[in-house]
Each structure stands twice: as structure tokens, then as C-alpha cells.
Design an enzyme around this catalytic site. Structure first.
Site, short mmCIF file in Angstrom:
data_model
loop_
_atom_site.label_atom_id
_atom_site.label_comp_id
_atom_site.label_asym_id
_atom_site.label_seq_id
_atom_site.Cartn_x
_atom_site.Cartn_y
_atom_site.Cartn_z
N GLY A 54 0.87 -1.18 0.00
CA GLY A 54 0.00 0.00 0.00
C GLY A 54 0.90 1.22 0.00
N GLN A 203 -5.39 -8.98 -2.78
CA GLN A 203 -5.45 -8.04 -1.65
C GLN A 203 -6.89 -7.73 -1.26
OE1 GLN A 203 -3.49 -7.68 -4.33
NE2 GLN A 203 -1.65 -6.51 -3.90
N ASP A 244 -1.49 4.56 -6.31
CA ASP A 244 -0.06 4.48 -5.97
C ASP A 244 0.70 5.68 -6.48
OD1 ASP A 244 -1.17 1.58 -6.17
OD2 ASP A 244 0.57 1.56 -4.82
N ASN A 254 -2.97 2.78 -10.34
CA ASN A 254 -3.39 1.96 -9.18
C ASN A 254 -3.29 0.49 -9.58
OD1 ASN A 254 -4.44 1.76 -6.48
ND2 ASN A 254 -6.39 1.11 -7.36
N LYS A 255 -3.63 -0.36 -8.66
CA LYS A 255 -3.52 -1.82 -8.85
C LYS A 255 -4.12 -2.26 -10.18
CE LYS A 255 -1.86 -4.12 -6.73
NZ LYS A 255 -0.45 -4.52 -7.01
O1 MRU Z 1 0.75 -3.86 -4.62
P1 MRU Z 1 0.08 -3.18 -3.45
O2 MRU Z 1 -0.74 -4.11 -2.62
O3 MRU Z 1 1.07 -2.37 -2.64
O4 MRU Z 1 -0.91 -2.16 -4.14
C1 MRU Z 1 -1.75 -1.36 -3.35
C2 MRU Z 1 -2.69 -0.55 -4.14
O5 MRU Z 1 -2.74 -0.61 -5.34
C3 MRU Z 1 -3.50 0.46 -3.38
O6 MRU Z 1 -4.72 0.67 -4.02
C4 MRU Z 1 -2.74 1.78 -3.33
O7 MRU Z 1 -1.45 1.58 -2.82
C5 MRU Z 1 -3.43 2.80 -2.51
S1 MRU Z 1 -3.30 2.42 -0.80
C6 MRU Z 1 -4.06 3.59 0.11
#
Ligand code: MRU
Length: 363
Positions: A54, A203, A244, A254-255
Site C-alpha cells: 500500500g 489483496q 499508488d 493503481n492496482k
Molecule cells: O501492490 P500493493 O498491494 O502495494 O498495491 C496497493 C494498491 O494498489 C492500493 O490501491 C494503493 O497503494 C493505494 S493504498 C491507500
């Protein structure tokens, strides 16, 4: 937030005053385990291998990593080295670079013997600031949920779809996308959350669902591909996701899979909101698709899946032929034109250079 009857943040200073403790997110939802990080190598591994993840939490963990390094060796060389080591752990989340730059800005002008104390102090402040940013995002997002609730028949639920985990586990506390949801529940607004499972690392299924269950938020797990169908059938009132890295003109990274949700939302007139604290804005980038580095992770994350057997054993199984390779781009970019609004700590901005500049005129 609550875990059982205790309040937890995702990261805190250990009793020795040097190490940090984190929740090992690889083990959730099956096992809640706290792990101590005492060296820069451990911090780098925890970020790279996603014990913590995150964007905001990655930044805070890196800030503590700098503090740990400064306790060992407060020289300029050590400061430059820890910046490099931690910066290369995960390339997409801009909060990592933001936090490392912030630590360097504070520490570089200080004499070496003052750096360690100052580093722990600033890392703790960054953690506290993250909590405040999320509270403010929550208040602004709540206004949007209230508006949608007001347009519904009495007692009807506001259905919110979210992707990945932008919850308290992705931040220090409260979360970004989830902060308005928690506040809405507190206020008694009937909400229901569709939780995308978020392949390949799940996640949503493992973390967001665990958060929602832990806080009594009505929710339903759906496969990533269900979002378009749900929107076509009027079952989603709004989408709220995290990010991100958001560019100066409002493109949202984002993801992986977020972009497809935004396309489906646009086609079905479903408002698509992105919740973000300002350290997630990369003011140096304008074209998200062309300029944001997208993390490519190990294909095994796609081919192998973790789960718990009926007997209670947590294990990994293969779901594709041994001979089949897998690509694993971890993020995608949603162009600003598909985003209804950016929920920041200063209010809701239009996803455009003008919209962001209006809220952050100092930039
Ligand atoms: O790969 P991750 O689990 O770190 O990715 C997280 C995300 O994509 C979240 O949506 C993003 O970091 C926002 S967290 C408030």
C-alpha cells in the site's frame, strides 16, 4: 483500527526504540502476526516482498528504514546508500520516493550526531500525518456518500465497489478509499461494499474483506471481472479506489484492473472516485501512461495461489501448467478523463491539472 478488542496501527516503534513492528500482511486473513524489522535489509525485504504494502505504508516503512540506518551510521554516504536501497524496492508507489526525499531533506543539513534522533522523530511525524490525511479524506468522501444516500429511498443501501486494498492496512490507519466507508458506517448510513478479489495477490479477498469483516461493514467478495456486470445492472452506486501515483494532471495509477473498472463505470454513468493523500501526487509527471514505471512482479504470483485448506493448513497451489509462463504487471493507469473526482485531504478535486492546482496552489 480494531483487531479483536485492541487498536492497531500497521507500523509502530518497538520497545527497544530502534526497531519497528509491523503486521505481516502476507499471512492475513488466516494468521495475524506481528514482525520486528531491525535492519535496513529487513525493511527492504518487507517492502519488496510485500509484508507491508500500500503506497502510504510503503512510504512510512521506508522513513523508519532511514532512521534505522542512521542509528547504525549517520554519515552522508550511509544516507545516500539507504535512499538507493529502499528506493529500488518498489518502483511505482510514489510515496516511497516522497518519504525518502523528505527524510533526506530533514537529515542532510544536520550534523551526523543529530541525525538518528531527528530521523526517528520525522518518521513518527510522517506516520501521524498519514493518519490525519486519511481522517480528512474520510470526511470529504463521507460527504459524497451522504449525497448518494440522500438520493436513495429510505433504508436503501449505498453500494460501493472497491479494488485492491486501499484500507487501513495500506496506510498507517483508517485507509484512503475505506476512510469514508468507515465514517459512513459510524454515522449509520446503510452501505454495502463490493470487494474485488484483486488477482493475482488477492489483496481484496485477503485484506479488504478481512478489514470489512473486522469492522462490521456489510460486504460481498466478487471476482475482478464482475464489476462491469454489476454496474450494468444498477448494483453499484459509486466506485472508490486508492492510488499508488497520481500525476499532476489527474491520471491515476493503481492496482492492475483499476482501468477496466473505470471504463465500465464511465459506460454505465457510475461515479468513479479516487481517494488519495497529497504525497501520492507526482507533480513531476503529466502523462501517466507514458511516464509512470509499472512494476513487473514475478509470474509465480499469477501461477501460484495461497489458501487455507479445510484442515486449517495454509499452503500454496499451482493453477496453471508448469510449462505456462505468466506476465504480472502490478499496476495500470486510468486516464483522468475517466475519473469523476479525486478525494484529497483538502477536498474533492476535479481530475485535471486545474482541479489539482486549485486545491494545491502552492504546487
Ligand atoms: O501492490 P500493493 O498491494 O502495494 O498495491 C496497493 C494498491 O494498489 C492500493 O490501491 C494503493 O497503494 C493505494 S493504498 C491507500
Amino acid at each position: 483500527m480494531r483487531v479483536g478488542d485492541r487498536h492497531f496501527r500497521t507500523i509502530w516503534l518497538a520497545e527497544d526504540g530502534r526497531s519497528v513492528e509491523i503486521i505481516d500482511q502476507r499471512r492475513l486473513p488466516h494468521d495475524f502476526r506481528v514482525v520486528t524489522l531491525s535492519t535496513v535489509d529487513e525493511v527492504a525485504t518487507a517492502i519488496r516482498d510485500m509484508w507491508v504494502r500500500g503506497a502510504p505504508l510503503i512510504g512510512v516503512t521506508a522513513a523508519y528504514g532511514v532512521a534505522i540506518a542512521m542509528r547504525e551510521d549517520p554519515s552522508d554516504e550511509a544516507l545516500a546508500a539507504v535512499w538507493e536501497t529502499l528506493h529500488e524496492t518498489r518502483p511505482t508507489a510514489i510515496n516511497l520516493r516522497w518519504a525518502l526525499d523528505e527524510m533526506k531533506r530533514v537529515l542532510k543539513p544536520l550534523p551526523a550526531d543529530q541525525r538518528a534522533d531527528a530521523a526517528y522523530e520525522r518518521a513518527a511525524e510522517i506516520a501521524d500525518e498519514d493518519v490525519e490525511l486519511n481522517r480528512a479524506i474520510g470526511a470529504h468522501g463521507l460527504t459524497l456518500i451522504r449525497q448518494i444516500a440522500a438520493s436513495k429511498k429510505p433504508g436503501e443501501k449505498v453500494n460501493i465497489l472497491t479494488h485492491c486494498n486501499a484500507g487501513w492496512l495500506a496506510t498507517v490507519d483508517y485507509g484512503t478509499a475505506t476512510a469514508p466507508i468507515y465514517l459512513a458506517v459510524e454515522e449509520g448510513i446503510p452501505v454495502h461494499v463490493y470487494v474485488d478479489e484483486t488477482r493475482p495477490r488477492n489483496q481484496g479477498a485477503q485484506l479488504t474483506a478481512w478489514e470489512m469483516a473486522g469492522h462490521g461493514v456489510p460486504h460481498t467478495l466478487v471476482v475482478d471481472n464482475a464489476g462491469g456486470h454489476l454496474m450494468q445492472h444498477g448494483q453499484v452506486d459509486m466506485v472508490i479506489v486508492g492510488t499508488d501515483r497520481t500525476t499532476a494532471n489527474g491520471d491515476v495509477c493503481n492496482k492492475i484492473g483499476t482501468y477496466l473498472k473505470a471504463l465500465a463505470a464511465k459506460d454505465n454513468d457510475v461515479p468513479f472516485y479516487v481517494a488519495l493523500p497529497s504525497p501520492t501526487i507526482d507533480w513531476t509527471v503529466n502523462d501517466g501512461v507514458a511516464e509512470i514505471p509499472i512494476e513487473e512482479r514475478d509470474g509465480d504470483e499469477v501461477s501460484l495461489v495461497w489458501g487455507r485448506t479445510a484442515a486449517g493448513e495454509v499452503l500454496q497451489v499451482r493453477i496453471s501448467p508448469e510449462a505456462t509462463g505468466a506476465a504480472n504487471p502490478a499496476f495500470d493507469v486510468t486516464p483522468a478523463r475517466l475519473v469523476t473526482g479525486l478525494i484529497t485531504e483538502r477536498g474533492v478535486a476535479e481530475a485535471s491539472a486545474e482541479g489539482l492546482r486549485r486545491l494545491f496552489p502552492e504546487r
